[in-house]
Design a protein around this motif. Structure first.
Motif, mmCIF file in Angstrom:
data_model
loop_
_atom_site.group_PDB
_atom_site.id
_atom_site.type_symbol
_atom_site.label_atom_id
_atom_site.label_comp_id
_atom_site.label_asym_id
_atom_site.label_seq_id
_atom_site.Cartn_x
_atom_site.Cartn_y
_atom_site.Cartn_z
ATOM 1 N N ALA A 160 0.827 -1.210 0.000
ATOM 2 C CA ALA A 160 0.000 0.000 0.000
ATOM 3 C C ALA A 160 0.864 1.265 0.000
ATOM 4 O O ALA A 160 1.854 1.340 0.721
ATOM 5 N N PHE A 161 0.466 2.212 -0.806
ATOM 6 C CA PHE A 161 1.190 3.482 -0.814
ATOM 7 C C PHE A 161 0.760 4.271 0.411
ATOM 8 O O PHE A 161 -0.418 4.351 0.711
ATOM 9 N N PRO A 162 1.706 4.830 1.159
ATOM 10 C CA PRO A 162 1.296 5.550 2.373
ATOM 11 C C PRO A 162 0.386 6.727 2.005
ATOM 12 O O PRO A 162 0.530 7.321 0.953
ATOM 13 N N SER A 163 -0.535 7.011 2.893
ATOM 14 C CA SER A 163 -1.423 8.141 2.626
ATOM 15 C C SER A 163 -0.698 9.428 3.005
ATOM 16 O O SER A 163 -0.380 9.674 4.167
ATOM 17 N N VAL A 164 -0.366 10.203 1.989
ATOM 18 C CA VAL A 164 0.468 11.397 2.222
ATOM 19 C C VAL A 164 -0.255 12.663 1.790
ATOM 20 O O VAL A 164 0.366 13.688 1.552
ATOM 21 N N ASP A 165 -1.597 12.592 1.686
ATOM 22 C CA ASP A 165 -2.260 13.812 1.214
ATOM 23 C C ASP A 165 -2.708 14.763 2.317
ATOM 24 O O ASP A 165 -3.184 15.848 2.022
ATOM 25 N N ASP A 166 -2.504 14.390 3.561
ATOM 26 C CA ASP A 166 -2.817 15.334 4.652
ATOM 27 C C ASP A 166 -1.755 16.436 4.656
ATOM 28 O O ASP A 166 -0.628 16.243 5.136
ATOM 29 N N ARG A 167 -2.138 17.606 4.139
ATOM 30 C CA ARG A 167 -1.141 18.680 3.957
ATOM 31 C C ARG A 167 -0.606 19.214 5.288
ATOM 32 O O ARG A 167 0.474 19.806 5.330
ATOM 33 N N ALA A 168 -1.365 19.018 6.367
ATOM 34 C CA ALA A 168 -0.868 19.479 7.662
ATOM 35 C C ALA A 168 0.331 18.632 8.083
ATOM 36 O O ALA A 168 1.263 19.123 8.713
ATOM 37 N N ARG A 169 0.311 17.348 7.704
ATOM 38 C CA ARG A 169 1.421 16.458 8.089
ATOM 39 C C ARG A 169 2.487 16.370 7.009
ATOM 40 O O ARG A 169 3.667 16.188 7.302
ATOM 41 N N PHE A 170 2.070 16.456 5.755
ATOM 42 C CA PHE A 170 3.016 16.285 4.647
ATOM 43 C C PHE A 170 3.023 17.541 3.772
ATOM 44 O O PHE A 170 2.194 17.676 2.875
ATOM 45 N N PRO A 171 3.928 18.464 4.057
ATOM 46 C CA PRO A 171 3.949 19.716 3.293
ATOM 47 C C PRO A 171 4.310 19.464 1.828
ATOM 48 O O PRO A 171 4.816 18.403 1.469
ATOM 49 N N ALA A 172 4.037 20.445 0.989
ATOM 50 C CA ALA A 172 4.297 20.294 -0.449
ATOM 51 C C ALA A 172 5.780 20.023 -0.693
ATOM 52 O O ALA A 172 6.144 19.241 -1.568
ATOM 53 N N HIS A 173 6.628 20.680 0.062
ATOM 54 C CA HIS A 173 8.076 20.534 -0.125
ATOM 55 C C HIS A 173 8.749 20.380 1.231
ATOM 56 O O HIS A 173 8.571 21.236 2.092
ATOM 57 N N ALA A 174 9.499 19.328 1.411
ATOM 58 C CA ALA A 174 10.266 19.173 2.649
ATOM 59 C C ALA A 174 11.377 18.169 2.426
ATOM 60 O O ALA A 174 11.168 17.123 1.813
ATOM 61 N N ARG A 175 12.554 18.506 2.914
ATOM 62 C CA ARG A 175 13.711 17.612 2.834
ATOM 63 C C ARG A 175 14.624 17.922 4.006
ATOM 64 O O ARG A 175 14.529 19.008 4.590
ATOM 65 N N PRO A 176 15.485 16.977 4.379
ATOM 66 C CA PRO A 176 16.363 17.238 5.525
ATOM 67 C C PRO A 176 17.084 18.569 5.340
ATOM 68 O O PRO A 176 17.546 18.879 4.248
ATOM 69 N N GLY A 177 17.145 19.327 6.412
ATOM 70 C CA GLY A 177 17.790 20.635 6.339
ATOM 71 C C GLY A 177 16.774 21.751 6.188
ATOM 72 O O GLY A 177 17.055 22.896 6.527
ATOM 73 N N SER A 178 15.576 21.415 5.685
ATOM 74 C CA SER A 178 14.580 22.479 5.513
ATOM 75 C C SER A 178 13.759 22.616 6.797
ATOM 76 O O SER A 178 13.608 21.661 7.567
ATOM 77 N N HIS A 179 13.197 23.799 6.983
ATOM 78 C CA HIS A 179 12.382 24.056 8.169
ATOM 79 C C HIS A 179 11.166 23.117 8.188
ATOM 80 O O HIS A 179 10.830 22.519 9.201
#
Ligand code: HEC
Ligand code: HEC
Length: 400
Positions: A160-179
């Motif tokens: 199953a693909f993880p559900s990542v559409d909750d924008r409060a938990r999964f921002p549009a852009h995020a990677r280590p080092g970013s706020h």
């Protein structure tokens, strides 16, 4: 004198007798090219379905920051899966030359400095490199989630693909080092990292399907083994003189050994700094980076954390001995992937050979991992010897 000339020109039963025992043994060790070794850190390394997904990801431009760059932008089939440029250019120009991915599956260390220890963990870096694809893992995982075709292909392999559409938990852009990444819950970061590592595993599966051989040289060696005098015409007389030098007096064999023409190790071969070039620490920095890489072979996303990858990471040399050392490149397909060296400084094989041919003058290097002293790498080579070595190197291109 006449007699020796006659003997020298007499038709030999086969080419074997033109090589010393050691040369012949070395030549035979270069061929055939076996299939790539298994990668137990990636359960999907040899899955055709994973390769099919990886193939799409490899040339998918919509995962990049500007919608215009993919892996295939720099690893182009028409350039032997390199790019023909001295220094790579993605969103901006980098400081290293693009190597081919043909034959990469034979390595244990990736990049010129070996800063990853698997091909799947390698694939995760260019996506986030600001000079290359310039994207971020959260955007990439979300993009795959939103694409029906990619999501289905992913689910068929990895579940199953993880559900990542909750924008409060999964921002549009995020990677280590970013706020934004720092603000995410640890378990959500893990969710992204898990899916991201799986995408790397699919890309590795695709790259492993790209064959690095066989080449005319392999046909020649097969003929040598079989004593098939007719088959020995697979390469030219100049190339035969070249292979004799390569495996013998010219000392190339010391590092460019075995069927890939690489010992898989790192050496500082004494290339001088170019005007304006910043010193590149090479392997010295690569060692620190691979140890710290969360995606390394002993990390939480490896499918074999207690296996051989563990030993390799434990027995790394001291970084201080590795300053300016770079991975010995494979020489298979080398004629198709100009320019050369980690900084692309030589436009042609002639340029490479001119460097080596200066012998004592230019090729002093520290044989890290071979011998802890400074020795002359290669003896002085004449113009004819250089030409012969180049003729030989040209026989290593697949399908020529
Ligand atoms: C902007 C050009 C560019 C893009 C885009 C790019 N690469 Fe590369 N690739 C490079 C350069 C440059 C290196 C060597 C960098 C270094 O050693 O620091 C490299 C190294 C590699 C290697 C290591 C080969 C070896 O023998 O060590 C592999 C495999 C690879 N890239 C695959 C990929 C994949 C997969 C992607 C897409 C996710 C990708 N590349 C995107 C330029 C690029
Ligand atoms: C001490 C080990 C060593 C020896 C001996 C050696 N090489 Fe290399 N070779 C390397 C390393 C390491 C590199 C990459 C260096 C860098 O980019 O900084 C390299 C790069 C090359 C390249 C460029 C390939 C590419 O993809 O950029 C060619 C061609 C080559 N060597 C051929 C030869 C030949 C021919 C000989 C014998 C005359 C030889 N080498 C001897 C270690 C060695």
């Amino acid at each position: 004198m006449l007699l020796s000339a006659l003997v020298g020109n007499a038709a030999l039963p086969d080419d074997r007798s033109t090589y010393s025992r050691d040369e012949l043994a070395a030549i035979l060790r270069h061929s055939p090219l076996p299939p790539p070794p298994a990668d137990p850190t990636n359960r999907f390394a040899d899955s055709p379905r994973a390769a099919a997904l990886g193939r799409v990801l490899f040339s998918e431009k919509n995962l990049s920051a500007n919608g215009a760059i993919s892996c295939a932008s720099c690893h182009q089939a028409s350039h032997g899966f390199a790019d023909g440029r001295a220094l790579a250019k993605g969103l901006a120009v980098g400081s290293r030359h693009t190597p081919t991915i043909l034959g990469a599956a034979y390595n244990h260390w990736y990049f010129w400095d070996g800063r990853t220890d698997s091909q799947w963990s390698q694939a995760l870096q260019p996506f986030e490199n600001p000079l290359e694809i310039g994207s971020d893992r959260t955007f990439i995982v979300r993009s795959v989630a939103r694409n029906d075709e990619l999501r289905k292909a992913y689910q068929a392999l990895f579940g199953a693909f993880p559900s990542v559409d909750d924008r409060a938990r999964f921002p549009a852009h995020a990677r280590p080092g970013s706020h934004a990444w720092g603000a995410m819950r640890a378990e959500d970061r893990d969710t992204i990292d898990r899916a991201y590592s799986n995408l790397g595993k699919a890309i590795e599966a695709y790259e492993r399907t790209l064959p690095a051989g066989p080449a005319p040289f392999d046909r020649y060696v097969a003929a040598l083994r079989a004593g098939d005098a007719a088959g020995e015409s697979a390469i030219s007389p100049a190339a035969k003189r070249g292979v004799k030098l390569f495996a013998g007096a010219a000392n190339c064999e010391l590092c460019h050994s075995g069927p890939t023409f690489s010992d898989g190790q790192f050496h500082n071969i004494g290339l001088p700094l170019l005007p304006g070039e910043k010193a590149d620490p090479g392997r010295a920095r690569g060692i620190a980076l691979v140890r710290a890489d969360r995606f390394n072979g002993i990390g939480p996303f490896s499918d074999d954390p207690a296996g051989a990858a563990k030993d390799r990471l434990e027995f790394l040399p001291s970084p201080a001995t590795q300053v300016g050392a770079f991975k010995t490149p494979s020489l298979r397909n080398v004629a198709a992937i100009a320019p050369y060296m980690h900084d692309g400084r030589f436009a042609t094989l002639g340029g490479v050979l001119d460097f080596y041919a200066k012998g004592k003058a230019a090729s002093r290097g520290r044989l890290v991992g071979v011998r802890e002293t400074t020795v002359d790498l290669v003896p002085h080579l004449s113009s004819r010897q250089k030409a012969d070595l180049i003729a030989f190197l040209r026989t290593l291109t697949r399908g020529n």
